[in-house]
Design a protein around this motif. Structure first.
Motif, PDB file in Angstrom:
ATOM      1  N   LEU A  36       0.809  -1.222   0.000  1.00 30.56           N
ATOM      2  CA  LEU A  36       0.000   0.000   0.000  1.00 30.56           C
ATOM      3  C   LEU A  36       0.843   1.273   0.000  1.00 30.56           C
ATOM      4  O   LEU A  36       0.316   2.368  -0.195  1.00 30.56           O
ATOM      5  N   VAL A  37       2.152   1.146   0.214  1.00 28.83           N
ATOM      6  CA  VAL A  37       3.037   2.314   0.282  1.00 28.83           C
ATOM      7  C   VAL A  37       3.121   2.962  -1.095  1.00 28.83           C
ATOM      8  O   VAL A  37       3.289   2.284  -2.112  1.00 28.83           O
ATOM      9  N   ARG A  38       2.985   4.283  -1.125  1.00 29.56           N
ATOM     10  CA  ARG A  38       3.091   5.050  -2.360  1.00 29.56           C
ATOM     11  C   ARG A  38       3.946   6.284  -2.112  1.00 29.56           C
ATOM     12  O   ARG A  38       3.933   6.851  -1.027  1.00 29.56           O
ATOM     13  N   GLY A  39       4.662   6.689  -3.127  1.00 27.79           N
ATOM     14  CA  GLY A  39       5.406   7.939  -3.103  1.00 27.79           C
ATOM     15  C   GLY A  39       4.898   8.813  -4.226  1.00 27.79           C
ATOM     16  O   GLY A  39       4.536   8.315  -5.295  1.00 27.79           O
ATOM     17  N   ARG A  40       4.815  10.110  -3.982  1.00 29.64           N
ATOM     18  CA  ARG A  40       4.275  11.010  -4.999  1.00 29.64           C
ATOM     19  C   ARG A  40       5.179  12.229  -5.128  1.00 29.64           C
ATOM     20  O   ARG A  40       5.677  12.745  -4.132  1.00 29.64           O
ATOM     21  N   ALA A  41       5.377  12.674  -6.347  1.00 30.17           N
ATOM     22  CA  ALA A  41       6.167  13.880  -6.597  1.00 30.17           C
ATOM     23  C   ALA A  41       5.464  14.709  -7.657  1.00 30.17           C
ATOM     24  O   ALA A  41       4.762  14.178  -8.516  1.00 30.17           O
ATOM     25  N   ARG A  42       5.682  16.005  -7.557  1.00 31.87           N
ATOM     26  CA  ARG A  42       5.090  16.937  -8.516  1.00 31.87           C
ATOM     27  C   ARG A  42       6.175  17.872  -9.029  1.00 31.87           C
ATOM     28  O   ARG A  42       7.052  18.283  -8.265  1.00 31.87           O
ATOM     29  N   HIS A  73       2.708  20.859 -13.323  1.00 30.89           N
ATOM     30  CA  HIS A  73       2.100  20.289 -14.521  1.00 30.89           C
ATOM     31  C   HIS A  73       2.273  18.783 -14.644  1.00 30.89           C
ATOM     32  O   HIS A  73       1.564  18.137 -15.408  1.00 30.89           O
ATOM     33  N   VAL A  74       3.214  18.211 -13.905  1.00 35.24           N
ATOM     34  CA  VAL A  74       3.463  16.772 -13.979  1.00 35.24           C
ATOM     35  C   VAL A  74       3.461  16.203 -12.563  1.00 35.24           C
ATOM     36  O   VAL A  74       4.143  16.716 -11.682  1.00 35.24           O
ATOM     37  N   THR A  75       2.674  15.170 -12.360  1.00 31.87           N
ATOM     38  CA  THR A  75       2.628  14.469 -11.076  1.00 31.87           C
ATOM     39  C   THR A  75       2.816  12.987 -11.347  1.00 31.87           C
ATOM     40  O   THR A  75       2.224  12.435 -12.277  1.00 31.87           O
ATOM     41  N   ILE A  76       3.645  12.345 -10.531  1.00 25.77           N
ATOM     42  CA  ILE A  76       3.889  10.906 -10.680  1.00 25.77           C
ATOM     43  C   ILE A  76       3.752  10.236  -9.322  1.00 25.77           C
ATOM     44  O   ILE A  76       4.095  10.813  -8.293  1.00 25.77           O
ATOM     45  N   GLU A  77       3.219   9.028  -9.338  1.00 22.93           N
ATOM     46  CA  GLU A  77       3.097   8.225  -8.122  1.00 22.93           C
ATOM     47  C   GLU A  77       3.734   6.877  -8.393  1.00 22.93           C
ATOM     48  O   GLU A  77       3.562   6.310  -9.473  1.00 22.93           O
ATOM     49  N   VAL A  78       4.502   6.372  -7.419  1.00 19.58           N
ATOM     50  CA  VAL A  78       5.143   5.065  -7.549  1.00 19.58           C
ATOM     51  C   VAL A  78       4.832   4.214  -6.325  1.00 19.58           C
ATOM     52  O   VAL A  78       4.532   4.737  -5.253  1.00 19.58           O
ATOM     53  N   ASP A  79       4.919   2.896  -6.511  1.00 16.32           N
ATOM     54  CA  ASP A  79       4.713   1.990  -5.390  1.00 16.32           C
ATOM     55  C   ASP A  79       6.048   1.742  -4.682  1.00 16.32           C
ATOM     56  O   ASP A  79       7.070   2.337  -5.033  1.00 16.32           O
ATOM     57  N   ALA A  80       6.027   0.880  -3.691  1.00 19.25           N
ATOM     58  CA  ALA A  80       7.221   0.618  -2.886  1.00 19.25           C
ATOM     59  C   ALA A  80       8.367   0.041  -3.709  1.00 19.25           C
ATOM     60  O   ALA A  80       9.534   0.202  -3.362  1.00 19.25           O
ATOM     61  N   ALA A  81       8.067  -0.585  -4.826  1.00 18.61           N
ATOM     62  CA  ALA A  81       9.094  -1.160  -5.694  1.00 18.61           C
ATOM     63  C   ALA A  81       9.577  -0.165  -6.749  1.00 18.61           C
ATOM     64  O   ALA A  81      10.458  -0.474  -7.536  1.00 18.61           O
ATOM     65  N   HIS A 105       7.596   1.135  -9.123  1.00 17.94           N
ATOM     66  CA  HIS A 105       6.793   1.031 -10.344  1.00 17.94           C
ATOM     67  C   HIS A 105       5.788   2.181 -10.386  1.00 17.94           C
ATOM     68  O   HIS A 105       5.149   2.496  -9.381  1.00 17.94           O
ATOM     69  N   ILE A 106       5.643   2.786 -11.544  1.00 18.31           N
ATOM     70  CA  ILE A 106       4.703   3.894 -11.703  1.00 18.31           C
ATOM     71  C   ILE A 106       3.280   3.371 -11.558  1.00 18.31           C
ATOM     72  O   ILE A 106       2.878   2.421 -12.234  1.00 18.31           O
ATOM     73  N   THR A 107       2.526   4.005 -10.652  1.00 23.17           N
ATOM     74  CA  THR A 107       1.124   3.636 -10.459  1.00 23.17           C
ATOM     75  C   THR A 107       0.185   4.709 -10.981  1.00 23.17           C
ATOM     76  O   THR A 107      -0.986   4.436 -11.219  1.00 23.17           O
ATOM     77  N   ALA A 108       0.690   5.925 -11.156  1.00 19.00           N
ATOM     78  CA  ALA A 108      -0.124   7.013 -11.711  1.00 19.00           C
ATOM     79  C   ALA A 108       0.806   8.071 -12.292  1.00 19.00           C
ATOM     80  O   ALA A 108       1.867   8.348 -11.740  1.00 19.00           O
ATOM     81  N   LEU A 109       0.384   8.656 -13.403  1.00 21.05           N
ATOM     82  CA  LEU A 109       1.128   9.732 -14.035  1.00 21.05           C
ATOM     83  C   LEU A 109       0.114  10.719 -14.585  1.00 21.05           C
ATOM     84  O   LEU A 109      -0.777  10.337 -15.343  1.00 21.05           O
ATOM     85  N   THR A 110       0.239  11.974 -14.185  1.00 17.85           N
ATOM     86  CA  THR A 110      -0.677  13.002 -14.646  1.00 17.85           C
ATOM     87  C   THR A 110       0.129  14.117 -15.293  1.00 17.85           C
ATOM     88  O   THR A 110       1.085  14.625 -14.698  1.00 17.85           O
ATOM     89  N   ILE A 111      -0.249  14.486 -16.492  1.00 22.50           N
ATOM     90  CA  ILE A 111       0.354  15.604 -17.211  1.00 22.50           C
ATOM     91  C   ILE A 111      -0.797  16.511 -17.631  1.00 22.50           C
ATOM     92  O   ILE A 111      -1.730  16.057 -18.302  1.00 22.50           O
ATOM     93  N   THR A 112      -0.727  17.766 -17.250  1.00 19.77           N
ATOM     94  CA  THR A 112      -1.819  18.672 -17.583  1.00 19.77           C
ATOM     95  C   THR A 112      -1.845  18.944 -19.089  1.00 19.77           C
ATOM     96  O   THR A 112      -0.819  18.898 -19.767  1.00 19.77           O
ATOM     97  N   ASP A 113      -3.036  19.222 -19.590  1.00 18.41           N
ATOM     98  CA  ASP A 113      -3.187  19.548 -21.003  1.00 18.41           C
ATOM     99  C   ASP A 113      -2.370  20.785 -21.365  1.00 18.41           C
ATOM    100  O   ASP A 113      -1.736  20.837 -22.422  1.00 18.41           O
ATOM    101  N   SER A 114      -2.379  21.762 -20.472  1.00 18.20           N
ATOM    102  CA  SER A 114      -1.648  22.995 -20.772  1.00 18.20           C
ATOM    103  C   SER A 114      -0.142  22.738 -20.879  1.00 18.20           C
ATOM    104  O   SER A 114       0.545  23.389 -21.654  1.00 18.20           O
TER     105      SER A 114
END
Length: 67
Positions: free
Chosen positions: A23-29, A34-42, A44-53
């Motif tokens: 369940l551990v996640r790390g997040r950076a912006r 404009h760019v946000t990324i989330e990774v799991d304990a290993a 691995h990317i679990t979420a990636l957000t890039i704004t349209d702008s």
């Protein structure tokens, strides 16, 4: 209580730790937000957000270098 009870307890604790770690996640912006990324304990990317702008204003190649 059998001789296997301590081993069963240890196995149950190990399962709970494993489940908690998954369940551990790390997040950076990015600095501009404009760019946000989330990774799991290993890692691995679990979420990636890039704004349209960001895509329109900067283009994909510029986003590769976002810090």
């Amino acid at each position: 209580m059998t001789i296997n009870a301590p081993l069963a307890d240890l196995a149950a604790k190990a399962r709970r730790v494993h489940d908690a770690v998954t369940l551990v996640r790390g997040r950076a912006r990015s600095v501009d937000g404009h760019v946000t990324i989330e990774v799991d304990a290993a890692g691995h990317i679990t979420a990636l957000t890039i704004t349209d702008s960001a895509l329109v204003a900067k283009g994909a190649s510029a986003l590769e270098r976002v810090s």
